[in-house]
Design a protein around this motif. Structure first.
Motif, PDB file in Angstrom:
ATOM      1  N   VAL A  67     -46.422  24.656  31.056  1.00 35.15           N
ATOM      2  CA  VAL A  67     -47.086  23.410  31.463  1.00 35.15           C
ATOM      3  C   VAL A  67     -47.686  22.706  30.250  1.00 35.15           C
ATOM      4  CG1 VAL A  67     -48.956  22.445  32.845  1.00 35.15           C
ATOM      5  CG2 VAL A  67     -47.534  24.267  33.782  1.00 35.15           C
ATOM      6  N   VAL A  68     -48.309  23.456  29.350  1.00 35.25           N
ATOM      7  CA  VAL A  68     -48.906  22.850  28.153  1.00 35.25           C
ATOM      8  C   VAL A  68     -47.840  22.201  27.294  1.00 35.25           C
ATOM      9  CG1 VAL A  68     -50.099  23.351  25.988  1.00 35.25           C
ATOM     10  CG2 VAL A  68     -50.936  24.339  28.115  1.00 35.25           C
ATOM     11  N   SER A  69     -46.686  22.875  27.129  1.00 40.98           N
ATOM     12  CA  SER A  69     -45.612  22.309  26.293  1.00 40.98           C
ATOM     13  C   SER A  69     -45.071  21.005  26.870  1.00 40.98           C
ATOM     14  CB  SER A  69     -44.475  23.328  26.151  1.00 40.98           C
ATOM     15  OG  SER A  69     -43.880  23.589  27.411  1.00 40.98           O
ATOM     16  N   TYR A  70     -45.180  20.827  28.182  1.00 39.82           N
ATOM     17  CA  TYR A  70     -44.749  19.573  28.796  1.00 39.82           C
ATOM     18  C   TYR A  70     -45.849  18.512  28.715  1.00 39.82           C
ATOM     19  CZ  TYR A  70     -43.882  16.171  32.493  1.00 39.82           C
ATOM     20  OH  TYR A  70     -43.725  14.997  33.201  1.00 39.82           O
ATOM     21  N   VAL A  71     -47.091  18.906  28.971  1.00 35.65           N
ATOM     22  CA  VAL A  71     -48.193  17.953  29.069  1.00 35.65           C
ATOM     23  C   VAL A  71     -48.630  17.429  27.699  1.00 35.65           C
ATOM     24  CG1 VAL A  71     -50.624  17.703  29.725  1.00 35.65           C
ATOM     25  CG2 VAL A  71     -49.034  18.890  31.247  1.00 35.65           C
ATOM     26  N   ALA A  72     -48.703  18.317  26.705  1.00 37.99           N
ATOM     27  CA  ALA A  72     -49.276  17.953  25.397  1.00 37.99           C
ATOM     28  C   ALA A  72     -48.598  16.745  24.753  1.00 37.99           C
ATOM     29  CB  ALA A  72     -49.251  19.154  24.462  1.00 37.99           C
ATOM     30  N   PRO A  73     -47.260  16.682  24.662  1.00 42.47           N
ATOM     31  CA  PRO A  73     -46.639  15.497  24.036  1.00 42.47           C
ATOM     32  C   PRO A  73     -46.959  14.204  24.768  1.00 42.47           C
ATOM     33  CG  PRO A  73     -45.054  17.298  24.225  1.00 42.47           C
ATOM     34  CD  PRO A  73     -46.248  17.695  25.032  1.00 42.47           C
ATOM     35  N   LYS A  74     -47.013  14.256  26.101  1.00 40.71           N
ATOM     36  CA  LYS A  74     -47.304  13.035  26.859  1.00 40.71           C
ATOM     37  C   LYS A  74     -48.749  12.568  26.607  1.00 40.71           C
ATOM     38  CE  LYS A  74     -43.973  13.510  30.589  1.00 40.71           C
ATOM     39  NZ  LYS A  74     -43.314  12.234  30.261  1.00 40.71           N
ATOM     40  N   VAL A  75     -49.680  13.525  26.584  1.00 35.42           N
ATOM     41  CA  VAL A  75     -51.076  13.168  26.324  1.00 35.42           C
ATOM     42  C   VAL A  75     -51.236  12.617  24.913  1.00 35.42           C
ATOM     43  CG1 VAL A  75     -53.412  14.085  26.083  1.00 35.42           C
ATOM     44  CG2 VAL A  75     -51.975  14.842  27.979  1.00 35.42           C
ATOM     45  N   GLU A  76     -50.604  13.268  23.962  1.00 39.25           N
ATOM     46  CA  GLU A  76     -50.712  12.820  22.569  1.00 39.25           C
ATOM     47  C   GLU A  76     -50.130  11.423  22.383  1.00 39.25           C
ATOM     48  OE1 GLU A  76     -49.879  14.585  18.093  1.00 39.25           O
ATOM     49  OE2 GLU A  76     -49.245  15.704  19.860  1.00 39.25           O
ATOM     50  N   THR A  77     -49.017  11.151  23.025  1.00 36.53           N
ATOM     51  CA  THR A  77     -48.407   9.816  22.930  1.00 36.53           C
ATOM     52  C   THR A  77     -49.327   8.752  23.522  1.00 36.53           C
ATOM     53  OG1 THR A  77     -46.181  10.770  23.064  1.00 36.53           O
ATOM     54  CG2 THR A  77     -46.413   8.427  23.587  1.00 36.53           C
ATOM     55  N   MET A  78     -49.895   9.056  24.697  1.00 36.15           N
ATOM     56  CA  MET A  78     -50.791   8.089  25.332  1.00 36.15           C
ATOM     57  C   MET A  78     -52.037   7.863  24.492  1.00 36.15           C
ATOM     58  SD  MET A  78     -53.318   8.406  28.547  1.00 36.15           S
ATOM     59  CE  MET A  78     -54.374   9.208  27.345  1.00 36.15           C
ATOM     60  N   TRP A  79     -52.626   8.937  23.949  1.00 44.41           N
ATOM     61  CA  TRP A  79     -53.858   8.808  23.172  1.00 44.41           C
ATOM     62  C   TRP A  79     -53.624   8.011  21.895  1.00 44.41           C
ATOM     63  CZ3 TRP A  79     -58.697   8.599  23.855  1.00 44.41           C
ATOM     64  CH2 TRP A  79     -59.595   8.760  22.811  1.00 44.41           C
ATOM     65  N   LYS A  80     -52.495   8.238  21.233  1.00 45.66           N
ATOM     66  CA  LYS A  80     -52.166   7.468  20.029  1.00 45.66           C
ATOM     67  C   LYS A  80     -52.014   5.989  20.351  1.00 45.66           C
ATOM     68  CE  LYS A  80     -49.928  11.044  17.209  1.00 45.66           C
ATOM     69  NZ  LYS A  80     -48.649  11.498  16.600  1.00 45.66           N
ATOM     70  N   ALA A  81     -51.374   5.688  21.489  1.00 42.79           N
ATOM     71  CA  ALA A  81     -51.207   4.287  21.883  1.00 42.79           C
ATOM     72  C   ALA A  81     -52.563   3.639  22.154  1.00 42.79           C
ATOM     73  CB  ALA A  81     -50.311   4.204  23.122  1.00 42.79           C
ATOM     74  N   ILE A  82     -53.462   4.364  22.818  1.00 42.11           N
ATOM     75  CA  ILE A  82     -54.794   3.832  23.098  1.00 42.11           C
ATOM     76  C   ILE A  82     -55.557   3.576  21.805  1.00 42.11           C
ATOM     77  CG2 ILE A  82     -57.065   4.426  24.046  1.00 42.11           C
ATOM     78  CD1 ILE A  82     -55.686   5.781  26.355  1.00 42.11           C
ATOM     79  N   ILE A  83     -55.517   4.533  20.876  1.00 42.37           N
ATOM     80  CA  ILE A  83     -56.236   4.387  19.610  1.00 42.37           C
ATOM     81  C   ILE A  83     -55.691   3.218  18.807  1.00 42.37           C
ATOM     82  CG2 ILE A  83     -56.715   5.479  17.398  1.00 42.37           C
ATOM     83  CD1 ILE A  83     -58.362   6.534  19.705  1.00 42.37           C
ATOM     84  N   ASN A  84     -54.376   3.084  18.753  1.00 41.27           N
ATOM     85  CA  ASN A  84     -53.771   1.966  18.009  1.00 41.27           C
ATOM     86  C   ASN A  84     -54.203   0.623  18.596  1.00 41.27           C
ATOM     87  OD1 ASN A  84     -52.428   3.678  16.260  1.00 41.27           O
ATOM     88  ND2 ASN A  84     -50.566   3.739  17.501  1.00 41.27           N
ATOM     89  N   GLU A  85     -54.228   0.541  19.921  1.00 46.33           N
ATOM     90  CA  GLU A  85     -54.642  -0.713  20.571  1.00 46.33           C
ATOM     91  C   GLU A  85     -56.113  -1.004  20.296  1.00 46.33           C
ATOM     92  OE1 GLU A  85     -54.843  -2.645  25.072  1.00 46.33           O
ATOM     93  OE2 GLU A  85     -53.785  -0.756  24.703  1.00 46.33           O
ATOM     94  N   ILE A  86     -56.944   0.036  20.353  1.00 43.01           N
ATOM     95  CA  ILE A  86     -58.376  -0.142  20.119  1.00 43.01           C
ATOM     96  C   ILE A  86     -58.646  -0.571  18.683  1.00 43.01           C
ATOM     97  CG2 ILE A  86     -60.534   1.154  19.846  1.00 43.01           C
ATOM     98  CD1 ILE A  86     -59.810   2.621  22.394  1.00 43.01           C
ATOM     99  N   MET A  87     -57.994   0.087  17.724  1.00 47.48           N
ATOM    100  CA  MET A  87     -58.212  -0.273  16.326  1.00 47.48           C
ATOM    101  C   MET A  87     -57.735  -1.691  16.034  1.00 47.48           C
ATOM    102  SD  MET A  87     -59.826   2.286  15.413  1.00 47.48           S
ATOM    103  CE  MET A  87     -60.102   1.698  13.737  1.00 47.48           C
ATOM    104  N   THR A  88     -56.672  -2.112  16.709  1.00 40.66           N
ATOM    105  CA  THR A  88     -56.204  -3.499  16.556  1.00 40.66           C
ATOM    106  C   THR A  88     -57.260  -4.477  17.053  1.00 40.66           C
ATOM    107  OG1 THR A  88     -53.903  -2.804  16.830  1.00 40.66           O
ATOM    108  CG2 THR A  88     -54.392  -5.138  17.164  1.00 40.66           C
ATOM    109  N   ILE A  89     -57.865  -4.135  18.192  1.00 39.99           N
ATOM    110  CA  ILE A  89     -58.914  -4.999  18.751  1.00 39.99           C
ATOM    111  C   ILE A  89     -60.145  -4.997  17.844  1.00 39.99           C
ATOM    112  CG2 ILE A  89     -60.509  -5.285  20.682  1.00 39.99           C
ATOM    113  CD1 ILE A  89     -58.343  -4.133  22.494  1.00 39.99           C
ATOM    114  N   LYS A  90     -60.559  -3.807  17.370  1.00 38.43           N
ATOM    115  CA  LYS A  90     -61.766  -3.712  16.543  1.00 38.43           C
ATOM    116  C   LYS A  90     -61.592  -4.420  15.205  1.00 38.43           C
ATOM    117  CE  LYS A  90     -64.408  -0.201  16.258  1.00 38.43           C
ATOM    118  NZ  LYS A  90     -64.977   1.134  15.989  1.00 38.43           N
ATOM    119  N   ASN A  91     -60.391  -4.329  14.648  1.00 40.40           N
ATOM    120  CA  ASN A  91     -60.146  -4.936  13.339  1.00 40.40           C
ATOM    121  C   ASN A  91     -59.739  -6.397  13.425  1.00 40.40           C
ATOM    122  OD1 ASN A  91     -60.676  -2.460  12.132  1.00 40.40           O
ATOM    123  ND2 ASN A  91     -58.544  -1.806  12.254  1.00 40.40           N
TER     124      ASN A  91
END
Length: 417
Positions: free
Chosen positions: A258-282
């Motif tokens: 379950v972790v091997s399936y969930v981890a890549p999806k969570v990491e992809t979503m979190w990176k997308a959120i961070i990139n969007e936030i940093m774009t807004i902040k900057n």
């Protein structure tokens, strides 16, 4: 889904459904939480800047300030750390000990959970810089000894690990190293606003449903999704084992799948959120900055509005003070007269008995003095209560009298935006 899996199709469907549901819920909750924390952080920065300008202006008026120059960006604050507790995790499957470590460096602080394996990795990473040695692992030499996971063993090992970290932290090169600070959760790349927003959002999402220990957002979300999934089919997987050992083996295998399936999806979503936030902040224009500017503009625009609305009352202020002084003058006179009469009465009583009472023995004089003190205190309380009652009644009459001097009441009309 692996070709040969411990989980069946229905159980994998549950994993897929819980993963999508949790990530979708977290995305919405985090965006709201981020706006709240960012706006509050901007307000704090704005308050600090205004305070700095005020302090700078004050120094300009009183004399030059003794500035020590700007801080060296390459210089790090000293690290303080403490292993304050331990926890035993996964007691039903594969128990292990995690040590709770709190650290601080300047304004930055952290609380992380570390297994002995993570201590071992830190020791390997820092080995060129220190000769500090870790204690042996609980499984013993080549794993021949039985693994010890008990509160007594963890409590006994805690001061040994604390001593190891103390020795390591005495080395300035290690204190300033990126590896050591990141291991303690004091990395320079941690955005405090994002950290606070995640903590707020994750707390709202989990809502004390589980007690989860994590070092970063990806790990936290993965553990939450796994807990949500295993709460549905965990007992079924465990029941497939013929004995405790086999059940534990099946649970561990299912957990890893379950972790091997969930981890890549969570990491992809979190990176997308961070990139969007940093774009807004900057960005040049941000929603929170716009809100903060609107708050400043509102304060500025309210001043003339309030001034205009209160102009009639302000114009009558001299008249108000004149009426007030005329009304309160009799009250002041009455208070002074009442106070003088009470004081004169007390003095007369003291003079009347002074000679007779002080001709006695030392013990009698002390007794009389104590009695006078009690009498003075009683008199003071009575006078205070009497005058307070007098003032309350008179002030009420004065306010009613002043209110009657104005023919019309001035109201402030709401301002539309």
């Amino acid at each position: 889904m692996p070709k040969r899996s411990v989980l069946d199709d229905e159980q994998w469907g549950c994993v897929h459904e819980r993963t999508e549901c949790v990530l979708r819920q977290f995305d919405g909750v985090f965006r709201v939480s981020f706006k709240e924390t960012w706006l509050e952080a901007l307000r704090g920065i704005d308050r600090d800047q205004r305070a700095e300008r005020h302090e700078r202006d004050k120094h300009t008026r009183t004399g030059p300030t003794n500035y020590h120059g700007t801080p060296d960006p390459g210089k790090h604050d000293a690290v303080a750390l403490c292993i304050c507790d331990f926890i035993i995790v996964d007691k039903d499957v594969d128990p292990f000990i995690m040590y709770v470590i709190k650290a601080a460096a300047g304004d930055n602080s952290s609380c992380v959970y570390r297994r002995f394996d993570q201590f071992k990795k830190l020791s390997v990473a820092l080995s060129p810089l220190t000769i500090a040695v870790l204690p042996e692992r609980s499984s013993g030499f080549l794993g021949l000894k039985r693994k010890r996971v008990t509160p007594e063993y963890a409590q006994a090992r805690l001061p040994v690990l604390q001593k190891y970290l103390n020795v390591v932290a005495q080395n300035k090169a290690i204190q300033n190293s990126k590896a050591f600070r990141q291991w303690l959760g004091l990395g320079d790349n941690n955005d405090p606003v994002i950290q606070d927003a995640f903590a707020l959002a994750f707390g709202r999402l989990v809502s004390e449903k589980y007690q989860l220990y994590y070092d970063d957002p990806v790990e936290a979300l993965c553990k939450f999704i796994v807990e949500e999934s295993f709460s549905v089919f965990g007992p079924q997987v465990k029941s497939q084992g013929r004995n405790q050992k086999e059940s534990t083996k099946l649970m561990k295998a299912a957990y890893l799948e379950v972790v091997s399936y969930v981890a890549p999806k969570v990491e992809t979503m979190w990176k997308a959120i961070i990139n969007e936030i940093m774009t807004i902040k900057n960005g040049k224009i941000s929603p929170c900055s716009t809100i903060l500017q609107a708050e400043r503009d509102l304060k500025v625009s309210l001043k003339p509005v309030m001034s205009e609305a209160m102009q009639e009352i302000c114009g009558k202020y001299p008249q108000l003070m004149e009426i007030f002084m005329q009304s309160i003058q009799p009250l002041i006179v009455e208070i002074l007269v009442k106070h003088k009469k009470a004081k004169d009465k007390l003095v007369v009583e003291i003079y009347k008995n002074f000679h007779r009472e002080t001709t006695g023995s030392q013990e009698e004089r002390e007794r009389q003095l104590a009695q006078w003190v009690r009498y003075l205190l009683q008199w003071a309380v009575e006078i205070k209560n009497s005058i307070t009652h007098l003032v309350d009644g008179k002030i009420t009459q004065i306010i009613e009298s002043i209110a009657g001097q104005f023919d019309t009441k001035v109201g402030i009309v709401g301002v539309g935006f």
